[in-house]
Design an enzyme around this catalytic site. Structure first.
Site, PDB file in Angstrom:
ATOM      1  CG  ASP A 194      -0.504  -0.164   2.493  1.00 33.65           C
ATOM      2  OD1 ASP A 194       0.647  -0.597   2.628  1.00 33.65           O
ATOM      3  OD2 ASP A 194      -1.231   0.127   3.462  1.00 33.65           O
TER       4      ASP A 194
HETATM    5  C1  LAN Z   1       3.759  -0.607  10.015  1.00 32.53           C
HETATM    6  C2  LAN Z   1       3.659   0.808   9.626  1.00 32.53           C
HETATM    7  C3  LAN Z   1       2.941   1.081   8.360  1.00 32.53           C
HETATM    8  C4  LAN Z   1       1.883   0.064   8.046  1.00 32.53           C
HETATM    9  C5  LAN Z   1       0.894   0.519   6.949  1.00 32.53           C
HETATM   10  C6  LAN Z   1       1.572   0.950   5.661  1.00 32.53           C
HETATM   11  C7  LAN Z   1       0.104   1.711   7.473  1.00 32.53           C
HETATM   12  C8  LAN Z   1      -0.091  -0.620   6.682  1.00 32.53           C
HETATM   13  O1  LAN Z   1      -1.086  -0.226   5.793  1.00 32.53           O
HETATM   14  C9  LAN Z   1       0.635  -1.883   6.307  1.00 32.53           C
HETATM   15  C10 LAN Z   1       1.558  -2.333   7.444  1.00 32.53           C
HETATM   16  C11 LAN Z   1       2.603  -1.285   7.858  1.00 32.53           C
HETATM   17  C12 LAN Z   1       3.696  -1.258   6.824  1.00 32.53           C
HETATM   18  C13 LAN Z   1       3.254  -1.606   9.193  1.00 32.53           C
HETATM   19  C14 LAN Z   1       3.455  -3.013   9.587  1.00 32.53           C
HETATM   20  C15 LAN Z   1       3.904  -3.271  11.041  1.00 32.53           C
HETATM   21  C16 LAN Z   1       4.901  -2.234  11.532  1.00 32.53           C
HETATM   22  C17 LAN Z   1       6.115  -2.306  10.665  1.00 32.53           C
HETATM   23  C18 LAN Z   1       4.220  -0.865  11.422  1.00 32.53           C
HETATM   24  C19 LAN Z   1       2.966  -0.707  12.260  1.00 32.53           C
HETATM   25  C20 LAN Z   1       5.257   0.017  12.062  1.00 32.53           C
HETATM   26  C21 LAN Z   1       5.811  -0.822  13.236  1.00 32.53           C
HETATM   27  C22 LAN Z   1       5.327  -2.270  13.021  1.00 32.53           C
HETATM   28  C23 LAN Z   1       6.397  -3.286  13.460  1.00 32.53           C
HETATM   29  C24 LAN Z   1       5.890  -4.692  13.326  1.00 32.53           C
HETATM   30  C25 LAN Z   1       6.789  -2.971  14.903  1.00 32.53           C
HETATM   31  C26 LAN Z   1       7.696  -3.942  15.558  1.00 32.53           C
HETATM   32  C27 LAN Z   1       6.943  -4.907  16.346  1.00 32.53           C
HETATM   33  C28 LAN Z   1       6.909  -6.215  16.096  1.00 32.53           C
HETATM   34  C29 LAN Z   1       5.778  -6.997  16.611  1.00 32.53           C
HETATM   35  C30 LAN Z   1       7.954  -6.909  15.322  1.00 32.53           C
END
Ligand code: LAN
Length: 747
Positions: free
Chosen positions: A475
Site C-alpha cells: 500500500d
Molecule cells: C507498520 C507501519 C505502516 C503500516 C501501513 C503501511 C500503514 C499498513 O497499511 C501496512 C503495514 C505497515 C507497513 C506496518 C506493519 C507493522 C509495523 C512495521 C508498522 C505498524 C510500524 C511498526 C510495526 C512493526 C511490526 C513494529 C515492531 C513490532 C513487532 C511486533 C515486530
C-alpha cells in the site's frame, strides 16, 4: 513566536534525505560528522532537562511533537502572503481560510528534503531492546541521551506504578518489567521511590516469571531469566526444505525477521556475565529466590494482565517436541543452522544499510552482530550508528520510534490531501519538495542477495519510510503512485517519474495481489491461515503470515483505478481483473453494520474511509454493478451517521482495535472525524448538514496558526499495540477540508 523551553533549543533534529538524528547541541549539520562526536553536557543542563521535559501523562499520554514543531515553526513559519481566494459565502469562506491556514502551517514543518518528520513512538517495548543491546555490548548512549530516556520512561509510568505495552495501555508485566530493567540499566537506583513501587507492582502480579515470551527472551539475554525457561526456537527450522508450509520464509516478514536473530541468541544461549546489577535485579523482579526457580515450568507462565492470545494445542505439542530436541541437538546441524542464520542476518543488515526492517530486529540483530564479530567490528559500528535513526525527542523525553520514520507514507498523504482541491496549488514549493522526496524514495534496484533471502521483487515500489530501509510495502507503493499521479495531474511541475517507472510501480502492485483478491503488507500471503496456530507470542494476534487487509487492498485498488483513467492502454484487462477481485475482497470484509475493521489505524472509521473511497471510485466504471456499490456505501454511511457525536465529530479509542468492536471515545477526535467525513463525501452522502457539522468541528479545533491538537493515539499493529502518527492530525483534517471545498465549488 512559540514558547520554546531552553533544553528544547539544545536538541536539534538533523535530517538528510529522510534520515533523522536528534543531536544535543550539534556543532555540525552533517549527521555522520555529528555521530563521531561525543556530546558534552553539564550538570546544570541535566537539571534543566527535568524541568523542561515535565510531562503529565494523566492529561494526555500523547505528546504533541512540540520540540520538533516549535523549532520548525519559529524558524520557518510565514503567514500566507498570497491573496486568499474569495468564496461565494461567508460559510464557504471559513473553509477556504481554514484550509489555507492548515496547509500553510503544515508546509512550515516540511524539511528541506521534502518530507514531514514526526513522532512515531507509542510502543513501550522498543527502547528497552536497544538499551539491552547497548548494555550487553558495553556501548552506552551519550549522557544527554540517557537522561532523556530516563525522563521518557518515568513520564509514561502509570498511576498504579506499572507500564503498559504502549503509552495508552494499562500496566502489564511485559511493559513494567521492560521499563523497570531499562531504568536500572540507565543507572536509576532501586531505592528511588518510583522504582520501589514498580518493583512492588511486579511482585504483586506474580513476578517476572509471568512475563510474555518476548520478555523472557530479553531477560534471558540479560541473565535475569534462564534459557531453560524459554520454549525452544528450534533454529534448525531454517534448514527445512522450502516447500514445507512451516518453513519460516513463509512467515510475515516482521515475524520472520524478529525470530531470526532471536533464534541466533537462543542457539548461542547469549547472556551477560553476572554482576552486581544483575544480582540485585534478580531480587527486584521475582517473588521467589532466583536460585530455586524451576525454569522449565515457567516456559508458558503468563501474567493474565498480558494475555491477548492463547497458545494453541498444536503449538504446545510442537514445543514439547522442540524442547526435548534441545537435550540431544546435533552439534553439526546446529552449527549449520547458526551459520545460515548469521548469513541471513548479514544480508538483512546489508540490504537495509543497517536500518533493518524494524525496531525489534534492529536491536536484536545488533546483539547478534556484536556476539559474532565483536564490538570493534565494522559491522557492529554500522549498527550503532543506525541506533540513532530510531530515537525521537518530544516534550515527554527521548523515545524509540516504531520504524526509522513514516517518511514516504506521510509525504504521500500530505500531498494527496493538499492537491485534492485547487487550493493546494497555492503551495507549489511544498508540492515540488514532496515530489523530489517521492522521486528519491522509489526503489530502483534489487539487492544482490534478494532471491536467496526470500525477498519479494521491489523495483518500482515505494517503502514506508526511506529507500535505505528498502522494504517495499504494497500500500505504500500504491500511495506513492497515487501521490505521483496527483502531482502530475496538477500540472504544477515537469514530471521526472517517467512512464516506465509508473509501469514498474503498477507491475509491483499487481505482483502483490493475493489469491483472495486482497493485498497484504510487504509480501504475498505465503502460507495457509492455519499457520497462525503456531503463533508463539501471547501479546500479538495474526502475526504468522501476511494477511490481506481492507486498507491495503483499498489503497491498491484506488491507485489502479487512477491508472486506468490516466493510462488506459497499460495492461488494461489485467488491471481491470485485479480491480474487480480487489473490490470483491473489500465488499466481503464489510460487517453487517456497514463498517470495516481497520488493522493499521484506529479503527473502524479508518478502514471504512479506505473501503468507501475505493468502492465509490469504481462507480460508473462497470467493474462491479452500480447497485452493489450503492448498497454498500449507503450501509457504510448509515453506520457512520450512527456514530456521529453531538458536537458533529467522531471519536474512537484504541480499544476498537483490540476488542474488535467500535469503542467510542469520550470526545470527538479530529483524525477520526476527518476519516468519517472523507468517507461520507466520497460516497456523496446527501445530508449535507451531517458533513457540515463535521467540518465545523474540524475548524473549531484548529489553532490560530493552523495546526490541530494532538489527541488520542491513531495507529496500531497486530491488534494490540498502538503507535503514534503525529502528522495525521494535519494531513487528514486538511484532506477532509480540501474535499469539502472541492465538492462545494464543483456544484
Ligand atoms: C507498520 C507501519 C505502516 C503500516 C501501513 C503501511 C500503514 C499498513 O497499511 C501496512 C503495514 C505497515 C507497513 C506496518 C506493519 C507493522 C509495523 C512495521 C508498522 C505498524 C510500524 C511498526 C510495526 C512493526 C511490526 C513494529 C515492531 C513490532 C513487532 C511486533 C515486530
Amino acid at each position: 513566536m512559540l514558547n520554546i523551553k531552553s533544553s528544547w533549543k539544545n536538541w536539534q533534529l538533523l535530517t538528510e534525505q529522510g534520515r533523522h538524528i536528534w543531536a544535543f547541541k550539534p556543532t555540525s549539520n552533517d549527521i555522520d560528522a555529528h555521530l563521531q562526536n561525543v556530546e558534552q553536557i553539564t550538570e546544570h543542563e541535566i537539571a534543566q532537562f527535568a524541568e523542561d521535559f515535565k510531562f503529565d501523562k494523566t492529561l494526555n499520554p500523547n505528546s504533541a511533537d512540540q520540540v520538533f514543531r516549535h523549532r520548525a515553526i519559529n524558524a520557518q513559519f510565514k503567514e500566507f502572503s498570497g491573496p486568499i481566494p474569495q468564496a461565494e459565502s461567508p460559510e464557504a469562506q471559513k473553509i477556504v481560510d481554514g484550509l489555507v491556514k492548515g496547509i500553510n502551517y503544515f508546509s512550515a514543518l516540511q524539511s528541506k528534503d521534502g518530507h514531514w518528520p514526526g513522532d512515531y513512538g507509542g510502543p513501550l517495548f522498543l527502547l528497552p531492546g536497544i538499551l539491552i543491546a547497548s548494555y550487553i555490548s558495553e556501548t552506552p548512549f551519550p549522557k544527554a541521551h540517557r537522561e532523556m530516556m530516563k525522563l521518557y520512561l518515568f513520564n509514561h509510568q502509570n498511576s498504579d506504578s506499572g507500564w503498559g505495552m504502549h503509552i495508552e495501555g494499562d500496566s502489564t508485566m511485559f511493559g513494567t518489567v521492560m521499563q523497570y530493567v531499562s531504568l536500572r540499566i540507565l543507572g536509576v537506583g532501586k531505592d528511588d521511590e518510583r522504582m520501589v513501587k514498580a518493583s512492588a507492582w511486579i511482585k504483586a502480579n506474580g513476578g517476572a516469571t509471568g512475563i510474555p515470551s518476548w520478555g523472557k527472551f530479553y531477560l534471558s539475554v540479560l541473565n535475569l531469566y534462564h534459557w531453560e525457561g524459554f520454549n525452544s526456537l528450534f533454529p534448525e527450522m531454517w534448514l527445512f526444505p522450502k516447500w514445507l508450509p512451516v518453513h519460516p520464509w513463509r512467515y510475515w516478514c516482521h515475524t520472520r525477521m524478529v525470530y531470526l536473530p532471536m533464534a541466533y541468541c537462543y542457539a548461542e544461549r547469549i547472556s551477560v556475565p553476572v554482576n552486581d546489577l544483575i544480582l540485585s535485579l534478580r531480587e527486584e523482579l521475582y517473588t521467589e529466590d532466583f536460585a530455586t526457580i524451576d525454569w522449565s515450568k515457567q516456559r508458558n507462565a503468563l501474567c493474565e494482565k498480558d494475555r491477548y492470545t492463547t497458545p494453541s494445542g498444536v503449538l504446545k505439542w510442537m514445543n514439547f517436541f522442540t524442547n526435548n530436541y534441545e537435550k540431544f541437538a546435533w552439534t553439526w546441524l546446529r552449527k549449520k543452522a547458526i551459520a545460515f542464520i548469521l548469513r541471513y542476518l548479514n544480508a538483512e543488515d546489508a540490504q537495509t544499510d543497517y536500518v533493518d526492517i524494524g525496531p525489534v530486529n534492529k536491536a536484536i540483530n545488533s546483539i547478534c552482530i556484536w556476539h559474532a564479530y565483536g564490538k570493534d567490528s565494522a559491522q557492529f559500528k554500522k549498527h550503532v550508528a543506525r541506533w540513532y535513526d530510531y530515537l525521537w525527542v518530544a516534550e515527554d523525553g527521548m523515545k524509540m520510534s516504531g520504524y526509522n520514520g513514516s517518511q514516504l507514507w506521510d509525504v504521500a498523504f500530505a500531498t494527496r490531501a493538499m492537491l485534492e482541491s485547487d487550493l493546494g496549488k497555492l503551495f507549489p514549493e511544498t508540492i515540488a519538495n514532496s515530489y523530489r522526496f517521492i522521486d528519491y524514495c522509489q526503489i530502483k534496484a534489487e539487492h544482490p542477495t534478494h532471491a536467496e533471502f526470500f525477498r519479494h521483487p521491489m523495483i518500482g515500489s515505494w517503502p514506508f519510510s526511506t529507500p535505505e530501509n528498502g522494504w517495499p510495502v504494497a500500500d505504500c507503493t500504491a500511495e506513492g503512485l497515487s501521490a505521483t499521479l496527483a502531482i502530475h495531474q496538477s500540472g504544477l511541475l515537469t514530471p521526472v517519474i517517467n512512464t516506465q517507472r509508473i509501469e514498474q510501480a503498477v507491475d509491483i502492485i499487481l505482483s502483490y495481489q493475493n489469491a483472495d483478491g486482497g493485498w497484504a503488507t510487504y509480501e504475498l500471503q505465503r502460507a495457509p491461515k492455519w499457520l497462525e496456530k503456531l503463533n508463539p507470542s501471547e501479546v500479538f494476534a495474526d502475526i504468522m503470515i501476511d494477511y490481506s487487509w481492507t486498507e491495503c487492498t483499498a489503497a491498491c485498488v484506488i491507485a489502479l483505478i487512477e491508472i486506468q483513467e490516466i493510462y488506459p492502454d497499460y495492461k488494461n484487462d489485467k488491471i481491470r481483473q485485479a480491480i474487480i477481485a480487489g473490490l470483491e475482497f473489500i465488499l466481503k470484509q464489510q460487517k453487517p453494520d456497514g463498517s470495516w475493521y481497520g488493522g493499521w489505524a484506529v479503527c473502524f472509521t479508518y478502514a471504512t474511509w479506505f473501503a468507501v473511497e475505493a468502492i465509490a471510485k469504481s462507480k460508473g466504471k462497470q467493474y462491479i454493478e452500480d447497485g452493489v456499490i450503492a448498497d454498500s456505501t449507503s450501509k457504510a454511511c448509515k453506520f457512520l451517521v450512527s456514530k456521529q457525536k453531538q458536537d458533529g465529530g467522531w471519536g474512537e479509542t484504541f480499544e476498537s482495535c483490540s476488542k474488535l468492536v467500535y469503542t467510542e471515545a469520550s470526545t470527538s477526535q479530529v483524525v477520526n472525524t476527518a476519516w468519517a467525513l472523507l468517507a461520507l463525501m466520497a460516497a456523496d452522502f446527501s445530508e449535507k448538514r451531517v458533513i457540515r457539522a463535521g467540518t465545523d468541528l474540524l475548524l473549531s479545533r484548529q489553532t490560530p496558526l493552523g495546526d490541530w491538537p494532538q489527541e488520542s493515539i491513531s495507529g496500531v499493529f497486530n491488534y494490540n499495540c498502538m503507535i503514534t502518527y503525529a502528522n495525521y492530525r494535519n494531513s487528514f483534517p486538511i484532506w477532509a477540508l480540501s474535499r469539502y471545498h472541492r465538492q462545494s465549488t464543483q456544484k
